[in-house]
Motif scaffolding. Structure first.
Motif, PDB file in Angstrom:
ATOM      1  N   LEU A  67       0.885  -0.979  -0.212  1.00 59.22           N
ATOM      2  CA  LEU A  67      -0.103  -0.217  -0.197  1.00 59.22           C
ATOM      3  C   LEU A  67       0.771   1.663  -0.210  1.00 59.22           C
ATOM      4  O   LEU A  67       1.704   0.654   0.906  1.00 59.22           O
ATOM      5  CB  LEU A  67      -0.949   0.360   1.033  1.00 59.22           C
ATOM      6  CG  LEU A  67      -1.624  -1.052   1.385  1.00 59.22           C
ATOM      7  CD1 LEU A  67      -2.792  -0.702   2.358  1.00 59.22           C
ATOM      8  CD2 LEU A  67      -3.265  -0.970   0.195  1.00 59.22           C
ATOM      9  N   SER A  68       0.525   2.454  -0.701  1.00 58.91           N
ATOM     10  CA  SER A  68       1.449   3.388  -0.658  1.00 58.91           C
ATOM     11  C   SER A  68       1.535   3.919   0.880  1.00 58.91           C
ATOM     12  O   SER A  68       2.834   4.252   0.495  1.00 58.91           O
ATOM     13  CB  SER A  68       0.521   4.421  -1.402  1.00 58.91           C
ATOM     14  OG  SER A  68      -0.943   5.038  -0.577  1.00 58.91           O
ATOM     15  N   GLY A  69       0.887   4.152   1.835  1.00 59.50           N
ATOM     16  CA  GLY A  69       1.427   4.741   2.531  1.00 59.50           C
ATOM     17  C   GLY A  69       2.636   3.616   3.275  1.00 59.50           C
ATOM     18  O   GLY A  69       3.566   3.959   4.725  1.00 59.50           O
ATOM     19  N   ASP A  70       2.682   2.440   3.339  1.00 58.41           N
ATOM     20  CA  ASP A  70       3.870   1.868   3.843  1.00 58.41           C
ATOM     21  C   ASP A  70       5.327   1.834   2.790  1.00 58.41           C
ATOM     22  O   ASP A  70       5.910   1.390   3.435  1.00 58.41           O
ATOM     23  CB  ASP A  70       3.144   0.273   3.296  1.00 58.41           C
ATOM     24  CG  ASP A  70       2.720  -0.149   4.545  1.00 58.41           C
ATOM     25  OD1 ASP A  70       2.757   0.612   5.420  1.00 58.41           O
ATOM     26  OD2 ASP A  70       1.513  -0.722   4.171  1.00 58.41           O
ATOM     27  N   VAL A  71       4.954   2.701   1.534  1.00 64.36           N
ATOM     28  CA  VAL A  71       6.700   2.477   0.474  1.00 64.36           C
ATOM     29  C   VAL A  71       7.877   2.885   1.077  1.00 64.36           C
ATOM     30  O   VAL A  71       8.861   2.375   1.318  1.00 64.36           O
ATOM     31  CB  VAL A  71       5.760   2.503  -1.185  1.00 64.36           C
ATOM     32  CG1 VAL A  71       7.096   2.563  -2.138  1.00 64.36           C
ATOM     33  CG2 VAL A  71       4.725   1.956  -1.449  1.00 64.36           C
ATOM     34  N   VAL A  72       7.324   4.320   0.945  1.00 61.32           N
ATOM     35  CA  VAL A  72       8.021   5.096   1.525  1.00 61.32           C
ATOM     36  C   VAL A  72       9.179   4.351   2.746  1.00 61.32           C
ATOM     37  O   VAL A  72      10.245   4.384   3.104  1.00 61.32           O
ATOM     38  CB  VAL A  72       7.939   6.471   1.960  1.00 61.32           C
ATOM     39  CG1 VAL A  72       9.265   7.402   2.468  1.00 61.32           C
ATOM     40  CG2 VAL A  72       7.532   6.838   0.543  1.00 61.32           C
ATOM     41  N   ALA A  73       8.408   4.409   4.163  1.00 59.59           N
ATOM     42  CA  ALA A  73       8.690   3.494   5.322  1.00 59.59           C
ATOM     43  C   ALA A  73       9.874   2.296   5.080  1.00 59.59           C
ATOM     44  O   ALA A  73      10.816   1.962   5.665  1.00 59.59           O
ATOM     45  CB  ALA A  73       7.456   3.361   6.074  1.00 59.59           C
ATOM     46  N   VAL A  74       9.336   1.504   4.075  1.00 67.06           N
ATOM     47  CA  VAL A  74       9.538  -0.114   3.802  1.00 67.06           C
ATOM     48  C   VAL A  74      11.226   0.496   3.041  1.00 67.06           C
ATOM     49  O   VAL A  74      12.007  -0.062   3.548  1.00 67.06           O
ATOM     50  CB  VAL A  74       9.401  -0.525   3.359  1.00 67.06           C
ATOM     51  CG1 VAL A  74       9.928  -2.338   2.790  1.00 67.06           C
ATOM     52  CG2 VAL A  74       7.656  -1.014   3.923  1.00 67.06           C
ATOM     53  N   VAL A  75      11.713   0.773   2.106  1.00 70.31           N
ATOM     54  CA  VAL A  75      12.362   1.747   1.513  1.00 70.31           C
ATOM     55  C   VAL A  75      13.401   1.706   2.715  1.00 70.31           C
ATOM     56  O   VAL A  75      14.898   1.573   2.699  1.00 70.31           O
ATOM     57  CB  VAL A  75      12.149   2.448   0.326  1.00 70.31           C
ATOM     58  CG1 VAL A  75      13.848   2.969  -0.052  1.00 70.31           C
ATOM     59  CG2 VAL A  75      11.240   1.793  -0.625  1.00 70.31           C
ATOM     60  N   ALA A  76      12.613   2.876   3.538  1.00 71.47           N
ATOM     61  CA  ALA A  76      14.060   3.244   4.377  1.00 71.47           C
ATOM     62  C   ALA A  76      14.487   2.464   5.078  1.00 71.47           C
ATOM     63  O   ALA A  76      15.488   1.886   5.565  1.00 71.47           O
ATOM     64  CB  ALA A  76      13.104   5.062   4.909  1.00 71.47           C
ATOM     65  N   GLN A  77      13.181   0.779   5.829  1.00 74.88           N
ATOM     66  CA  GLN A  77      14.167   0.721   6.682  1.00 74.88           C
ATOM     67  C   GLN A  77      15.014  -0.512   5.944  1.00 74.88           C
ATOM     68  O   GLN A  77      16.269  -0.841   6.989  1.00 74.88           O
ATOM     69  CB  GLN A  77      13.030  -0.330   6.778  1.00 74.88           C
ATOM     70  CG  GLN A  77      13.105  -1.637   8.170  1.00 74.88           C
ATOM     71  CD  GLN A  77      11.320  -2.205   8.491  1.00 74.88           C
ATOM     72  OE1 GLN A  77      10.373  -1.838   7.797  1.00 74.88           O
ATOM     73  NE2 GLN A  77      11.831  -3.894   8.707  1.00 74.88           N
ATOM     74  N   TYR A  78      14.190  -0.938   5.130  1.00 77.68           N
ATOM     75  CA  TYR A  78      15.395  -1.826   4.394  1.00 77.68           C
ATOM     76  C   TYR A  78      17.104  -0.832   3.530  1.00 77.68           C
ATOM     77  O   TYR A  78      17.902  -1.533   4.110  1.00 77.68           O
ATOM     78  CB  TYR A  78      15.295  -2.085   2.846  1.00 77.68           C
ATOM     79  CG  TYR A  78      14.758  -3.323   2.970  1.00 77.68           C
ATOM     80  CD1 TYR A  78      15.306  -4.554   2.708  1.00 77.68           C
ATOM     81  CD2 TYR A  78      12.724  -3.584   3.025  1.00 77.68           C
ATOM     82  CE1 TYR A  78      14.502  -5.774   2.151  1.00 77.68           C
ATOM     83  CE2 TYR A  78      12.363  -4.400   2.818  1.00 77.68           C
ATOM     84  CZ  TYR A  78      12.849  -5.965   3.121  1.00 77.68           C
ATOM     85  OH  TYR A  78      12.261  -7.481   2.226  1.00 77.68           O
ATOM     86  N   ALA A  79      16.937   0.495   4.233  1.00 79.61           N
ATOM     87  CA  ALA A  79      18.696   1.321   3.480  1.00 79.61           C
ATOM     88  C   ALA A  79      19.283   0.267   2.421  1.00 79.61           C
ATOM     89  O   ALA A  79      18.959   0.279   1.503  1.00 79.61           O
ATOM     90  CB  ALA A  79      18.880   1.266   5.159  1.00 79.61           C
ATOM     91  N   ASP A  80      20.279   0.092   2.665  1.00 76.93           N
ATOM     92  CA  ASP A  80      21.792  -0.237   1.966  1.00 76.93           C
ATOM     93  C   ASP A  80      20.926  -1.430   1.729  1.00 76.93           C
ATOM     94  O   ASP A  80      22.110  -1.785   0.852  1.00 76.93           O
ATOM     95  CB  ASP A  80      22.785  -0.326   3.168  1.00 76.93           C
ATOM     96  CG  ASP A  80      23.423   0.918   3.574  1.00 76.93           C
ATOM     97  OD1 ASP A  80      22.773   2.132   3.317  1.00 76.93           O
ATOM     98  OD2 ASP A  80      24.500   1.387   4.626  1.00 76.93           O
ATOM     99  N   ALA A  81      20.494  -2.510   2.609  1.00 71.53           N
ATOM    100  CA  ALA A  81      20.472  -3.584   2.340  1.00 71.53           C
ATOM    101  C   ALA A  81      19.920  -3.916   0.546  1.00 71.53           C
ATOM    102  O   ALA A  81      19.589  -3.916  -0.795  1.00 71.53           O
ATOM    103  CB  ALA A  81      19.422  -3.922   2.811  1.00 71.53           C
ATOM    104  N   LEU A  82      19.521  -2.705  -0.048  1.00 75.51           N
ATOM    105  CA  LEU A  82      18.767  -1.695  -1.648  1.00 75.51           C
ATOM    106  C   LEU A  82      19.467  -1.270  -2.278  1.00 75.51           C
ATOM    107  O   LEU A  82      19.798  -1.125  -3.901  1.00 75.51           O
ATOM    108  CB  LEU A  82      16.855  -0.846  -1.420  1.00 75.51           C
ATOM    109  CG  LEU A  82      16.465  -1.791  -0.436  1.00 75.51           C
ATOM    110  CD1 LEU A  82      15.302  -0.519  -0.518  1.00 75.51           C
ATOM    111  CD2 LEU A  82      16.173  -2.913  -1.724  1.00 75.51           C
ATOM    112  N   ALA A  83      21.049  -1.299  -2.076  1.00 80.84           N
ATOM    113  CA  ALA A  83      22.056  -0.194  -2.536  1.00 80.84           C
ATOM    114  C   ALA A  83      21.960  -1.811  -4.148  1.00 80.84           C
ATOM    115  O   ALA A  83      22.873  -2.445  -4.046  1.00 80.84           O
ATOM    116  CB  ALA A  83      23.483  -0.406  -1.824  1.00 80.84           C
TER     117      ALA A  83
END
Length: 206
Positions: A67-83
């Motif tokens: 859901l749109s409300g979760d996207v930014v928070a999850v990207v931030a939570q994953y942090a460097d795992a998404l590098a």
């Protein structure tokens, strides 16, 4: 073909996962509830796997099917795992009545996600004008995509083509705002029973 990680276990995760597998891509499913992720991976068939929440995704392309409300928070939570990953935001930030966007100003969920994404990651907006039930009926709508990194968009375009759809590049990530508006417009058309917007609904018979 592409290596895909889908973060989410809902309807769009299932549908995109099914299409991805049929297109010869490798698929990893990740969810907060690992048992749900494992169940979905099993349902997708041989070759699909379940990953651990917060771990480095196996896929080069990470589809955030939340859901749109979760996207930014999850990207931030994953942090460097998404590098180094291509992050695909498919969300539509509708307000509770689905007659407007949930934010003000000319931003987008994709642009906000890019602000918190790690260095080396690229955010692409795609699939938000595509309805899951349309895909399940076998219709093949066009997929608009927006992003600032040409190689990331090329990778997403190749994936889109692998599942039998046509990618249409609309420009830089700032265009994600307008794609989210187009998602709202598409919702309005569908709600009012309009079936002739072929690019979105993929309708071939009228």
């Amino acid at each position: 073909m592409s290596s895909i990680t889908i973060i989410g276990t809902g309807n769009m995760a299932r549908i995109l996962g099914t299409l991805a597998m049929a297109g010869g891509n490798t698929v990893e499913i990740v969810g907060r509830d690992r048992s749900k992720a494992a169940d979905l991976a099993k349902a997708l068939g041989d070759g699909a796997t379940a990953g651990d929440w917060g771990a480095v995704p196996a896929g080069d392309i990470v589809i955030v099917a939340l859901l749109s409300g979760d996207v930014v928070a999850v990207v931030a939570q994953y942090a460097d795992a998404l590098a180094g990953k291509v992050i695909v935001d498919i969300s539509n930030p509708f307000n509770p009545k689905a007659d407007g966007l949930s934010y003000t100003g000319e931003t987008s969920i994709a642009q906000e996600a890019a602000k918190v994404a790690p260095a080396g990651a690229s955010v692409v907006k795609a699939f938000n004008t595509v309805f899951g039930h349309v895909l399940e009926k076998g219709n093949r709508p066009d997929v608009f995509l927006a992003g600032d990194d040409a190689s990331a968009k090329a990778a997403v375009s190749a994936f889109v083509e692998s599942i039998g759809l046509r990618p249409l590049d609309v420009g830089g990530l700032d265009m994600a705002h307008w794609l989210e508006g187009a998602g709202l417009l598409t919702m309005g058309l569908a709600r009012d029973g309009v079936r002739h917007w072929e690019f979105a609904l993929g309708v071939t018979e009228f």
